[in-house]
Structure formats: C-alpha cells, structure tokens
Design an enzyme around this catalytic site. Structure first.
Site, short mmCIF file in Angstrom:
data_model
loop_
_atom_site.label_atom_id
_atom_site.label_comp_id
_atom_site.label_asym_id
_atom_site.label_seq_id
_atom_site.Cartn_x
_atom_site.Cartn_y
_atom_site.Cartn_z
N ASP A 13 37.62 40.60 44.72
CA ASP A 13 36.66 39.55 44.46
C ASP A 13 35.24 40.09 44.70
OD1 ASP A 13 36.94 36.15 44.47
OD2 ASP A 13 34.98 37.04 44.93
N ILE A 14 34.31 39.70 43.84
CA ILE A 14 32.94 40.20 43.94
C ILE A 14 32.23 39.63 45.17
CG2 ILE A 14 31.74 38.42 42.58
CD1 ILE A 14 30.35 40.77 41.08
N HIS B 22 44.03 32.47 37.97
CA HIS B 22 43.97 33.54 38.96
C HIS B 22 44.53 33.07 40.28
CE1 HIS B 22 40.12 31.38 38.98
NE2 HIS B 22 40.06 31.60 40.29
N MET B 23 45.08 34.03 40.99
CA MET B 23 45.55 33.80 42.36
C MET B 23 44.65 34.57 43.30
SD MET B 23 47.97 32.21 43.99
CE MET B 23 49.40 32.06 42.91
N GLU C 203 36.13 27.75 39.53
CA GLU C 203 34.87 28.26 38.98
C GLU C 203 35.11 29.01 37.66
OE1 GLU C 203 31.97 31.91 40.28
OE2 GLU C 203 32.88 30.74 41.89
N VAL C 204 36.15 29.82 37.62
CA VAL C 204 36.42 30.64 36.44
C VAL C 204 37.68 30.11 35.74
CG1 VAL C 204 36.90 32.96 35.58
CG2 VAL C 204 35.41 32.66 37.59
P1 5GP Z 1 37.66 30.04 41.66
O1 5GP Z 1 36.65 29.17 42.34
O2 5GP Z 1 37.59 29.92 40.15
O3 5GP Z 1 39.05 29.85 42.19
O4 5GP Z 1 37.30 31.52 42.05
C1 5GP Z 1 36.61 32.42 41.22
C2 5GP Z 1 36.37 33.68 42.02
O5 5GP Z 1 35.91 34.67 41.13
C3 5GP Z 1 35.33 33.53 43.13
O6 5GP Z 1 35.92 33.88 44.38
C4 5GP Z 1 34.23 34.51 42.71
O7 5GP Z 1 33.65 35.19 43.81
C5 5GP Z 1 34.96 35.46 41.79
N1 5GP Z 1 34.13 36.07 40.77
C6 5GP Z 1 33.23 35.43 39.97
N2 5GP Z 1 32.67 36.30 39.12
C7 5GP Z 1 33.23 37.51 39.39
C8 5GP Z 1 33.03 38.81 38.82
O8 5GP Z 1 32.24 39.03 37.91
N3 5GP Z 1 33.79 39.82 39.34
C9 5GP Z 1 34.68 39.60 40.35
N4 5GP Z 1 35.37 40.67 40.80
N5 5GP Z 1 34.88 38.39 40.91
C10 5GP Z 1 34.15 37.35 40.42
#
Ligand code: 5GP
Length: 127
Positions: A35-36, A110-111, A105-106
């Site tokens: 994760d970034i 994803h897990m 968010e994305v």
């Molecule tokens: P969500 O809230 O959708 O479950 O989590 C999305 C995750 O993706 C977050 O923890 C965020 O830090 C990570 N993320 C967002 N953009 C990027 C990226 O460009 N690269 C990586 N490696 N992680 C990302």
C-alpha cells in the site's frame, strides 16, 4: 445484479503498468503490492487481475481458477510474513472495503493484509 467496472481506477492503471507499484507477489490471476500509505508495518494489497469491483462481484463472476489463485496468494503472503497466530507470529487482519458503507476508495476489488502492530478492535462503536 449488474456490476459496473470503471477501468480508469488506480488499480486498473497499476495492472496496465501505467503507474508503478511495489510488487510483493504476482501470479497468473493475482497481483499483490505494498500500500502506498501503509497503516501498519505490513500493509499489502491483493487484487485480482480481472475487472471486479468488490468481493461480491468477484465471488459471483470470477472463475474458480481466479478465486483459488487469489485465496492462495493472500494465504501465502500471510504465511510469508511469518505472522501466523500460534506459530511465533502475532497475527494479522484481512479487510475488504466495499461501497459507501465500507468506505471503499478504489473501485477494484482488493484485500488489505495488515499486520506488525496491535490493531485494536475491529470497528469503532457508533457515536
Ligand atoms: P480502500 O479504501 O479502497 O479499501 O483502500 C484503497 C487503498 O489503496 C488505500 O489504503 C490507499 O492507500 C491505497 N492506494 C491508493 N492509491 C494507491 C496507489 O497509487 N498505489 C498503491 N500502492 N496504493 C494505493
């Protein structure tokens, strides 16, 4: 149920190699990367390569091969981090957020694999 997948999401761009990632493991159907913005010392994201928006989409429409591959990659990373409870490891937490309620968010399934510090209770009590 019809699922709409947005192929401009950031993980779709990672899969197309349009933006870089720190790969932890890659198989035919699955990619795992750091994760970034890690929230714990170990914070790995595991995604299927196919266009699925969330867990229920993946469970309904992915092939058996994709589901088995994804499940095994998640397990292998947990094992590889040596974080299994009961074997000298301290455990881990798997989270998959979906939609507004899950604060996703994305919009590519994803897990999250989180470990490396005590994580506290799973969900805060409602205010
Ligand atoms: P969500 O809230 O959708 O479950 O989590 C999305 C995750 O993706 C977050 O923890 C965020 O830090 C990570 N993320 C967002 N953009 C990027 C990226 O460009 N690269 C990586 N490696 N992680 C990302």
């Amino acid at each position: 149920m019809a699922y709409a997948y947005d192929d401009q999401n950031i993980f779709a761009k990672i899969l197309r190699r349009e933006i870089p990632n720190s790969t932890v493991m890659e198989t035919e159907h699955t990619l795992a990367f750091n994760d970034i913005a890690p929230q714990t010392p170990h914070h790995v994201l595991v995604i299927p390569k196919g266009p699925y928006v969330n867990h229920d989409h993946f469970a309904a429409e992915a092939t058996d091969a994709e589901i088995v591959d994804f499940t095994r990659v998640v397990g292998a990373i947990c094992a590889g981090l040596a974080i299994q409870p009961g074997e000298g490891g301290e455990g881990y937490r798997l989270i998959s957020n979906a939609g507004e309620t899950g604060v996703q968010e994305v919009p590519h399934y994803h897990m999250h694999i989180l470990s490396g510090r005590p994580l506290g209770r799973m969900v805060k009590k409602a205010d």
